[in-house]
Design an enzyme around this catalytic site. Sequence first.
Site, PDB file in Angstrom:
ATOM      1  N   LYS A  37      -6.320 -10.013  18.096  1.00 24.36           N
ATOM      2  CA  LYS A  37      -7.155  -8.889  17.498  1.00 24.36           C
ATOM      3  C   LYS A  37      -8.055  -9.405  16.446  1.00 24.36           C
ATOM      4  O   LYS A  37      -7.794  -9.624  15.411  1.00 24.36           O
ATOM      5  CB  LYS A  37      -6.251  -7.658  17.054  1.00 24.36           C
ATOM      6  CG  LYS A  37      -7.166  -6.522  16.852  1.00 24.36           C
ATOM      7  CD  LYS A  37      -6.593  -5.095  16.407  1.00 24.36           C
ATOM      8  CE  LYS A  37      -5.847  -5.067  15.122  1.00 24.36           C
ATOM      9  NZ  LYS A  37      -6.938  -4.780  14.006  1.00 24.36           N
ATOM     10  N   ASP A  65     -11.744  -5.039  17.643  1.00 25.38           N
ATOM     11  CA  ASP A  65     -11.263  -3.876  17.038  1.00 25.38           C
ATOM     12  C   ASP A  65     -12.230  -3.473  15.740  1.00 25.38           C
ATOM     13  O   ASP A  65     -11.933  -3.629  14.554  1.00 25.38           O
ATOM     14  CB  ASP A  65      -9.668  -3.922  16.490  1.00 25.38           C
ATOM     15  CG  ASP A  65      -9.305  -2.570  15.756  1.00 25.38           C
ATOM     16  OD1 ASP A  65      -9.708  -1.526  16.356  1.00 25.38           O
ATOM     17  OD2 ASP A  65      -8.392  -2.759  14.936  1.00 25.38           O
ATOM     18  N   LYS A  67     -13.684  -0.473  15.646  1.00 21.86           N
ATOM     19  CA  LYS A  67     -13.533   1.030  15.320  1.00 21.86           C
ATOM     20  C   LYS A  67     -14.839   1.511  15.293  1.00 21.86           C
ATOM     21  O   LYS A  67     -15.371   2.168  14.312  1.00 21.86           O
ATOM     22  CB  LYS A  67     -12.667   1.348  14.391  1.00 21.86           C
ATOM     23  CG  LYS A  67     -11.188   0.884  14.641  1.00 21.86           C
ATOM     24  CD  LYS A  67     -10.424   1.272  13.446  1.00 21.86           C
ATOM     25  CE  LYS A  67      -8.828   0.912  13.457  1.00 21.86           C
ATOM     26  NZ  LYS A  67      -8.649  -0.349  13.322  1.00 21.86           N
ATOM     27  N   ASP A  70     -20.260   6.131  15.348  1.00 18.06           N
ATOM     28  CA  ASP A  70     -21.737   6.478  14.883  1.00 18.06           C
ATOM     29  C   ASP A  70     -22.524   7.274  15.906  1.00 18.06           C
ATOM     30  O   ASP A  70     -21.721   7.983  16.753  1.00 18.06           O
ATOM     31  CB  ASP A  70     -22.651   5.016  14.852  1.00 18.06           C
ATOM     32  CG  ASP A  70     -23.736   4.947  13.663  1.00 18.06           C
ATOM     33  OD1 ASP A  70     -24.391   5.909  13.961  1.00 18.06           O
ATOM     34  OD2 ASP A  70     -23.780   4.065  13.119  1.00 18.06           O
ATOM     35  N   THR A 120      -2.599   4.744  11.688  1.00 19.28           N
ATOM     36  CA  THR A 120      -1.277   4.788  11.517  1.00 19.28           C
ATOM     37  C   THR A 120      -0.903   4.836  10.165  1.00 19.28           C
ATOM     38  O   THR A 120       0.158   5.030   9.649  1.00 19.28           O
ATOM     39  CB  THR A 120      -0.516   3.594  12.248  1.00 19.28           C
ATOM     40  OG1 THR A 120      -1.379   2.497  11.955  1.00 19.28           O
ATOM     41  CG2 THR A 120      -0.701   3.959  13.765  1.00 19.28           C
ATOM     42  N   ARG A 213       0.975  -8.234   9.546  1.00 22.21           N
ATOM     43  CA  ARG A 213       1.473  -8.851   8.513  1.00 22.21           C
ATOM     44  C   ARG A 213       3.104  -9.355   8.975  1.00 22.21           C
ATOM     45  O   ARG A 213       3.459 -10.232   8.192  1.00 22.21           O
ATOM     46  CB  ARG A 213       1.647  -7.748   7.343  1.00 22.21           C
ATOM     47  CG  ARG A 213       0.394  -7.827   6.802  1.00 22.21           C
ATOM     48  CD  ARG A 213       0.086  -6.383   5.742  1.00 22.21           C
ATOM     49  NE  ARG A 213      -0.019  -5.177   6.597  1.00 22.21           N
ATOM     50  CZ  ARG A 213      -0.462  -3.986   6.024  1.00 22.21           C
ATOM     51  NH1 ARG A 213      -0.429  -4.006   4.776  1.00 22.21           N
ATOM     52  NH2 ARG A 213      -0.568  -3.009   6.808  1.00 22.21           N
TER      53      ARG A 213
HETATM   54  O1  C5P Z   1      -0.325  -5.757   9.282  1.00 23.49           O
HETATM   55  P1  C5P Z   1      -0.297  -4.624  10.139  1.00 23.49           P
HETATM   56  O2  C5P Z   1       0.659  -4.871  11.298  1.00 23.49           O
HETATM   57  O3  C5P Z   1      -0.047  -3.399   9.661  1.00 23.49           O
HETATM   58  O4  C5P Z   1      -1.697  -4.678  10.857  1.00 23.49           O
HETATM   59  C1  C5P Z   1      -2.107  -3.521  11.986  1.00 23.49           C
HETATM   60  C2  C5P Z   1      -3.503  -3.662  12.408  1.00 23.49           C
HETATM   61  O5  C5P Z   1      -3.685  -2.656  13.293  1.00 23.49           O
HETATM   62  C3  C5P Z   1      -4.485  -3.997  11.235  1.00 23.49           C
HETATM   63  O6  C5P Z   1      -5.570  -4.919  12.029  1.00 23.49           O
HETATM   64  C4  C5P Z   1      -5.329  -2.545  11.303  1.00 23.49           C
HETATM   65  O7  C5P Z   1      -6.607  -2.594  11.270  1.00 23.49           O
HETATM   66  C5  C5P Z   1      -4.922  -2.107  12.938  1.00 23.49           C
HETATM   67  N1  C5P Z   1      -4.847  -0.601  13.286  1.00 23.49           N
HETATM   68  C6  C5P Z   1      -4.046   0.214  12.451  1.00 23.49           C
HETATM   69  N2  C5P Z   1      -3.905   1.501  12.895  1.00 23.49           N
HETATM   70  C7  C5P Z   1      -4.863   1.850  13.917  1.00 23.49           C
HETATM   71  C8  C5P Z   1      -5.822   1.098  14.676  1.00 23.49           C
HETATM   72  C9  C5P Z   1      -5.872  -0.075  13.962  1.00 23.49           C
HETATM   73  O8  C5P Z   1      -3.103  -0.161  11.721  1.00 23.49           O
HETATM   74  N3  C5P Z   1      -5.028   3.222  14.167  1.00 23.49           N
END
Ligand code: C5P
Length: 237
Positions: A37, A65, A67, A70, A120, A213
């Site tokens: 991603k 991603d 997002k 606009d 999230t 992470r």
């Molecule tokens: O590090 P972590 O596992 O929290 O990363 C989650 C990834 O998912 C990040 O790149 C974040 O931008 C993406 N994301 C998110 N919630 C969403 C959509 C995408 O955390 N609703």
Amino acid sequence: MSSISPKDRIIFALDVSSVNEAARFTALLKDHVGMFKVGLELFVAAGPAIIKAVRENGGRGIFLDLKFHDIPETVKGAMRSASTLGADLVTVHTSDGQAMMKAAVEAAGASRVLGVTVLTSLSADAFPEAGIDKNFTPASLVLHRAKSAKEAGCAGIVCSGQEARAIRDEYGPDFLIVTPGVRLADDAIGDQKRVVTPFEAVKNGADYIVVGRPIRKAADPIEAAKRIAGEIEKAVR
Ligand code: C5P
């Protein structure tokens, strides 16, 4: 969707700020995850050439991603460019209605459009400040926005694993469900709020889980990816 192998259900979030770091993680994890991603941090730092760099380092699937959020004409143009880059999945926000999503779908070509429902990192306490009607819960707002995404022609949505079951039950097996906010039991949660384990996410009906992470910051990222694939395997069994 059950034909996807457990590791191919993992989308690794390349949340790094340079092509070199992205190339290193891609080469390291290419046989242990299904997709990479590219999000805002990396795309803003490295530009569209990053897509080619990920592919050259063995990354097969690309989830762009960005997002989009606009006016419809602008989103249409952005989506056309994303599709030309060869992104497999591309995200657009669902919070401002169907016109924006329809414009994205119209210009998507071979890319599949996912609607981002409720981040999230958001929990119900943040709704008043965000101007969201107090009668919504995260779950009911995700359902509301998923309906809008489905009607606009999106291939699926992004939501947390906590809402995946309700979406799967409502929209059946062909609507893609992608869930970030995934943590193993002993992982740090960070800024995420609506968190589930890989096992729970897939058990609840997620097709793909997005993990950043917990793999990126692990002492051994390959081992972390394998543990996650192991949990997914138990969930699909
Ligand atoms: O590090 P972590 O596992 O929290 O990363 C989650 C990834 O998912 C990040 O790149 C974040 O931008 C993406 N994301 C998110 N919630 C969403 C959509 C995408 O955390 N609703």
